[in-house]
Write a protein that holds these residues in place. Structure first.
Motif, PDB file in Angstrom:
ATOM      1  N   VAL A  71     -15.370   1.905 -17.121  1.00 21.42           N
ATOM      2  CA  VAL A  71     -15.347   2.466 -18.485  1.00 21.42           C
ATOM      3  C   VAL A  71     -15.073   3.962 -18.372  1.00 21.42           C
ATOM      4  CG1 VAL A  71     -16.706   2.919 -20.571  1.00 21.42           C
ATOM      5  CG2 VAL A  71     -16.840   0.693 -19.424  1.00 21.42           C
ATOM      6  N   GLY A  72     -14.111   4.430 -19.144  1.00 22.70           N
ATOM      7  CA  GLY A  72     -13.666   5.814 -18.991  1.00 22.70           C
ATOM      8  C   GLY A  72     -12.804   5.902 -17.746  1.00 22.70           C
ATOM      9  N   GLU A  73     -12.544   7.102 -17.265  1.00 15.91           N
ATOM     10  CA  GLU A  73     -11.705   7.257 -16.076  1.00 15.91           C
ATOM     11  C   GLU A  73     -12.531   7.008 -14.807  1.00 15.91           C
ATOM     12  OE1 GLU A  73      -8.419   8.103 -16.449  1.00 15.91           O
ATOM     13  OE2 GLU A  73      -8.939   7.841 -18.582  1.00 15.91           O
ATOM     14  N   VAL A  74     -11.844   6.546 -13.757  1.00 16.95           N
ATOM     15  CA  VAL A  74     -12.466   6.500 -12.432  1.00 16.95           C
ATOM     16  C   VAL A  74     -12.865   7.934 -12.067  1.00 16.95           C
ATOM     17  CG1 VAL A  74     -12.027   6.104  -9.960  1.00 16.95           C
ATOM     18  CG2 VAL A  74     -11.198   4.448 -11.660  1.00 16.95           C
ATOM     19  N   ASN A  75     -14.062   8.097 -11.525  1.00 15.02           N
ATOM     20  CA  ASN A  75     -14.636   9.405 -11.119  1.00 15.02           C
ATOM     21  C   ASN A  75     -15.111  10.268 -12.292  1.00 15.02           C
ATOM     22  OD1 ASN A  75     -14.318   8.826  -8.416  1.00 15.02           O
ATOM     23  ND2 ASN A  75     -12.275   9.770  -8.317  1.00 15.02           N
ATOM     24  N   ASP A  76     -15.048   9.737 -13.517  1.00 14.87           N
ATOM     25  CA  ASP A  76     -15.561  10.495 -14.671  1.00 14.87           C
ATOM     26  C   ASP A  76     -16.857   9.865 -15.194  1.00 14.87           C
ATOM     27  OD1 ASP A  76     -15.413  12.643 -16.457  1.00 14.87           O
ATOM     28  OD2 ASP A  76     -14.592  11.352 -18.027  1.00 14.87           O
ATOM     29  N   GLY A  77     -17.494   9.046 -14.344  1.00 18.49           N
ATOM     30  CA  GLY A  77     -18.657   8.276 -14.787  1.00 18.49           C
ATOM     31  C   GLY A  77     -19.869   9.120 -15.172  1.00 18.49           C
ATOM     32  N   TRP A  78     -19.964  10.313 -14.579  1.00 17.84           N
ATOM     33  CA  TRP A  78     -21.118  11.160 -14.918  1.00 17.84           C
ATOM     34  C   TRP A  78     -21.057  11.552 -16.398  1.00 17.84           C
ATOM     35  CZ3 TRP A  78     -25.703  12.091 -13.025  1.00 17.84           C
ATOM     36  CH2 TRP A  78     -26.438  13.167 -13.540  1.00 17.84           C
ATOM     37  N   ASN A  79     -19.894  11.975 -16.833  1.00 21.47           N
ATOM     38  CA  ASN A  79     -19.748  12.346 -18.245  1.00 21.47           C
ATOM     39  C   ASN A  79     -19.954  11.141 -19.160  1.00 21.47           C
ATOM     40  OD1 ASN A  79     -19.230  15.057 -17.783  1.00 21.47           O
ATOM     41  ND2 ASN A  79     -17.059  14.642 -17.368  1.00 21.47           N
ATOM     42  N   VAL A  80     -19.452   9.990 -18.706  1.00 24.16           N
ATOM     43  CA  VAL A  80     -19.629   8.768 -19.502  1.00 24.16           C
ATOM     44  C   VAL A  80     -21.130   8.460 -19.629  1.00 24.16           C
ATOM     45  CG1 VAL A  80     -19.135   6.299 -19.631  1.00 24.16           C
ATOM     46  CG2 VAL A  80     -17.386   7.880 -18.780  1.00 24.16           C
ATOM     47  N   ALA A  81     -21.857   8.568 -18.508  1.00 27.18           N
ATOM     48  CA  ALA A  81     -23.294   8.258 -18.506  1.00 27.18           C
ATOM     49  C   ALA A  81     -24.086   9.238 -19.364  1.00 27.18           C
ATOM     50  CB  ALA A  81     -23.833   8.265 -17.079  1.00 27.18           C
ATOM     51  N   ILE A 102     -18.225   9.874  -9.428  1.00 27.91           N
ATOM     52  CA  ILE A 102     -19.004   8.729  -9.907  1.00 27.91           C
ATOM     53  C   ILE A 102     -18.194   7.964 -10.952  1.00 27.91           C
ATOM     54  CG2 ILE A 102     -21.085   8.105 -11.225  1.00 27.91           C
ATOM     55  CD1 ILE A 102     -22.415  10.629 -10.010  1.00 27.91           C
ATOM     56  N   SER A 103     -18.345   6.632 -10.953  1.00 29.48           N
ATOM     57  CA  SER A 103     -17.697   5.833 -12.009  1.00 29.48           C
ATOM     58  C   SER A 103     -18.722   4.934 -12.694  1.00 29.48           C
ATOM     59  CB  SER A 103     -16.568   4.970 -11.421  1.00 29.48           C
ATOM     60  OG  SER A 103     -15.584   5.809 -10.868  1.00 29.48           O
ATOM     61  N   TRP A 104     -18.460   4.675 -13.965  1.00 30.62           N
ATOM     62  CA  TRP A 104     -19.335   3.845 -14.811  1.00 30.62           C
ATOM     63  C   TRP A 104     -18.656   2.491 -14.934  1.00 30.62           C
ATOM     64  CZ3 TRP A 104     -20.414   0.847 -18.981  1.00 30.62           C
ATOM     65  CH2 TRP A 104     -21.612   1.016 -19.704  1.00 30.62           C
ATOM     66  N   VAL A 105     -19.334   1.457 -14.437  1.00 29.85           N
ATOM     67  CA  VAL A 105     -18.672   0.158 -14.276  1.00 29.85           C
ATOM     68  C   VAL A 105     -19.461  -0.950 -14.971  1.00 29.85           C
ATOM     69  CG1 VAL A 105     -17.787  -1.474 -12.554  1.00 29.85           C
ATOM     70  CG2 VAL A 105     -17.930   0.945 -11.987  1.00 29.85           C
ATOM     71  N   ILE A 106     -18.731  -1.885 -15.537  1.00 28.63           N
ATOM     72  CA  ILE A 106     -19.367  -3.085 -16.100  1.00 28.63           C
ATOM     73  C   ILE A 106     -19.450  -4.136 -14.986  1.00 28.63           C
ATOM     74  CG2 ILE A 106     -19.138  -4.943 -17.781  1.00 28.63           C
ATOM     75  CD1 ILE A 106     -17.335  -2.984 -19.433  1.00 28.63           C
ATOM     76  N   CYS A 107     -20.670  -4.547 -14.668  1.00 27.76           N
ATOM     77  CA  CYS A 107     -20.858  -5.484 -13.548  1.00 27.76           C
ATOM     78  C   CYS A 107     -21.428  -6.812 -14.054  1.00 27.76           C
ATOM     79  CB  CYS A 107     -21.818  -4.857 -12.519  1.00 27.76           C
ATOM     80  SG  CYS A 107     -22.314  -5.974 -11.201  1.00 27.76           S
TER      81      CYS A 107
END
Lengths: 384, 342
Positions: free
Chosen positions: A228-238, A184-189
């Motif tokens: 935001v953060g690394e690609v595929n590290d979105g769960w931890n970011v969230a 998962i990734s956390w993205v600014i849209c």
């Protein structure tokens, strides 16, 4: 333990009170639409210009760099002054900004944080999906990496104020082959990007029926630099943001509810008589609610005390789960105090609307059941 | 502002917890036979006196350690966790009431040589200007020289012989001794009303702290059991039906603990808000003790209903402390009549 404030804290409190007295909006907040957006952003701009928008934000991002105790003092004075519940700002100020601060690049920080703080922009959230609510980690909205862009296809739901927002914090699946929390990734849209369509979802209270949206993404192209953060590290970011939402961001509401209970006590004394109340069922229940809302303030203080040492962790779910259900019981008793005539009150009545709204409190930001899983597994150490 | 214990406060907690783990483990309350077994903790008083625990919050000029309501509340949470006989409440409150005007009595109480029982109303109490009449229950009074009476609006220290017609009664809480007795225009050695300072609020705070300890211990017992007991090939704590019950117990204990801490700081300041916050703490904490006691039995299943585990002890003790000085109905009636504190 102490509840002492320094002389400097007291000066801060007096300044906050004075500024709020002079500046708090006198007009009623529009419940929906562009008028609501203008009201909330205007109020944020005013707080920013007065130096009150980011009390505990670091100085480098335009805040005052003060402690969480100062933030608490500000919230207490804000609640006492009857400050508006500017909900449109919540995701930007309490979700997106702390996440970008913690995990964003310098470019992301310098572009977005000042705009959020100064009330230039509104943010919305894109986490839940039609088939992934509580099971957020299983989300399917797909983002393929094509060159230096993400191409997003899928759908998000329960997006508050997507129709009024400029930006969205979006969770997408960038690696379908990885274990579910690892792709998962956390993205600014940017909400103006071509390919985004909205379907309004009307909620059970008026006015402000149009609160939620379903958001559809068809080949929506987002620069890879918006991750935001690394690609595929979105769960931890969230997760870092959810901890924040369940902890410190709820402080203002916690404090505000003490005043709601006192209004109910006054109303019950007028309607039932102060002495009859002592042995009446309503008086007994109100006493319980009064004690519990008093305890919520104490819980808020303990969270702030812990936050001075370490970022909020799973233990904030204790307060969150308790408070969301307490809000429902507090709003519910208004109907019993008013009595049979409460059935002739419309949806937009000042007691009915907030009562109906509390039904969402035990669902949003993690249902009561998910909160109990978190408490059971991460606080008490029970097996999954 | 900081609502976490300081290092020194944590040391006191650790000291008391260590002492109780060695001298008063919960296993001491597992009866090998049924029936009234009395107070197993009378032998603790002299040891607790040596550690200064009985006069912890009494001012130094009154012969105590001179610590505050914060430290008192923290130790009472530990007393609740260990289900220490509620006779300790008589000693603490009695020492406070005696310390100002009767230093010899206060010294004897704090030394553990004079025991203090508790009196709680069975019905209405007539009390004008420090003269009390009514019917009462006496708790842990059999060998006591003195009695602390707690009503919803006063606290008073009596010589035990002021109480007439003392007659023994049994109780579902079989680890304590209970009597009935009456006062007819009984005159206390010392007393104060709910309007005079924080004596009365201190009683509610310490009952709340004790109840918090009961709620925490019931939670700990349930969670420990849910981690090891297996059904359907898994620990029962992995099932949401059990997990969520444990989570609810944790919430109730946290609510109680936070409000007890907050109220203890308010009392340590001798604030006008003491009564309000002490009542709030008592209401949420006794609620937590009652709920967690009951839920703890359910989480244990059939064994929870037996005398082989401690689960039932928390329920019985929770009911006892609920009634000291007036049950939840009485306390809520008082609290809804109190002025708001914003």
């Amino acid at each position: 333990m102490n509840l002492d404030y320094t002389a400097e804290d007291e000066i801060f409190r007096a300044e906050a009170r004075e500024w709020l007295d002079a500046n708090i909006p006198r007009e009623v907040r529009p419940p929906d639409g562009p008028g609501m957006r203008e009201f909330d952003l205007g109020w944020q701009r005013k707080q920013f210009e007065g130096g009150w928008a980011g009390v505990s934000w670091p100085v480098e991002y335009g805040g005052r760099g003060l402690s969480l105790t100062h933030q608490l003092i500000w919230y207490e004075e804000y609640a006492k002054a009857g400050g508006p519940n500017a909900e449109l700002l919540f995701v930007g100020c309490n979700h997106a900004a702390p996440t970008i601060m913690a995990r964003g690049t310098d470019e992301q920080k310098s572009y977005h944080l000042p705009k959020i703080l100064s009330g230039e922009v509104a943010w919305c959230q894109g986490f839940s999906e039609p088939n992934n609510g509580s099971d957020l980690g299983g989300l399917k909205c797909r983002a393929e990496i094509v060159g230096d862009e993400l191409v997003v296809n899928g759908s998000k739901i329960w997006t508050s104020s997507a129709h009024l927002a400029d930006w969205q914090e979006l969770l997408v699946r960038t690696d379908p082959a990885a274990p579910k929390h690892k792709g998962i990734s956390w993205v600014i849209c940017d909400m103006q990007t071509p390919g985004i369509e909205l379907r309004p979802i009307l909620i059970m209270t008026a006015p402000g029926h149009h609160h939620f949206n379903q958001v559809f993404y068809t080949d929506v192209r987002i620069p890879l630099s918006n991750v935001v953060g690394e690609v595929n590290d979105g769960w931890n970011v969230a997760m870092s943001t959810l901890g924040f939402e369940r902890g410190t961001a709820g402080m203002l509401e916690n404090i505000r509810y003490g005043a709601v209970v006192e209004r109910l006590v006054d109303m019950a004394r007028q309607r039932l008589g102060a002495s009859a109340l002592e042995n009446d069922d309503i008086g007994q229940r109100l006493a319980q609610l009064r004690a519990e809302v008093t305890a919520v303030r104490a819980m808020t203080y303990r969270i702030a005390s812990r936050a001075a040492i370490a970022p909020p962790g799973s233990e904030v779910s204790l307060a969150r789960a308790f408070f969301s259900q307490l809000q429902q019981r507090i709003r519910r008793i208004a109907l019993d105090i008013i009595g049979p005539d409460s059935i002739e009150l419309p949806e937009d009545d000042p007691w009915i609307r907030p009562y109906l709204r509390t039904y969402s409190n035990t669902i949003a930001a993690g249902t009561s059941e998910i909160q109990r899983n978190i408490i059971g597994e991460r606080v008490l150490g029970l097996p999954r | 502002m900081n609502l976490l214990p300081t290092e020194e406060q944590q040391q006191i907690v650790d000291m008391v917890r260590g002492f109780l783990a060695a001298s008063a483990p919960l296993e001491r309350l597992r009866p090998d036979k049924f029936g009234q077994i009395g107070n197993p903790d009378a032998a603790l008083w002299p040891k607790m006196a040596e550690l200064g625990i009985l006069g912890l919050g009494v001012p130094e000029e009154g012969g105590g350690l001179g610590l505050s309501a914060v430290e008192e509340a923290l130790t009472y949470i530990e007393f609740g966790r260990a289900l220490v006989s509620v006779g300790v409440l008589g000693a603490t409150l009695g020492a406070h009431l005696a310390a100002r005007t009767m230093p010899d009595i206060a010294a004897a109480i704090m030394a553990g040589t004079s025991a203090v029982g508790l009196a709680t109303p069975r019905g209405t109490v007539a009390g004008d200007d420090g003269i009390f009449s009514g019917e009462f229950h006496l708790i842990e009074a059999n060998e006591a020289d003195f009695i602390v009476l707690l009503t919803s609006d006063a606290i008073a220290l009596f010589r035990r012989d002021e109480f007439m017609g003392q007659s023994e009664r049994l109780s579902m809480d079989s680890h304590m001794r209970l009597m009935r007795a009456a006062l007819e225009s009984g005159k206390p050695l010392s007393w104060s009303s709910v309007k005079d300072g924080i004596d009365h609020a201190r009683a509610n705070l310490l009952i709340a702290a004790y109840a918090t300890g009961v709620a925490e211990a019931a939670l700990a017992g349930a969670v420990d059991y849910a981690k090891v007991r297996e059904q359907f090939g898994k620990p029962i704590g992995s099932f949401q039906a059990i997990k969520h019950k444990c989570a609810d117990m944790a919430i109730a204990a946290e609510v109680a603990s936070c409000q007890v801490s907050f109220a203890s700081v308010i009392l340590s300041k001798n604030s006008d808000e003491s009564r309000f916050h002490a009542l709030a703490s008592r209401i949420v904490a006794v609620d937590a003790a009652l709920k967690n006691g009951a839920t703890g039995i359910q989480v244990h299943g059939a064994i929870g209903f037996t005398a082989e585990v401690e689960a039932h002890l928390f329920v019985k003790r929770a009911h006892l402390i609920d009634f000291i000085g007036g049950d939840q109905r009485v306390q809520k009636g008082q609290f809804i009549g109190a002025d708001a504190v914003i």
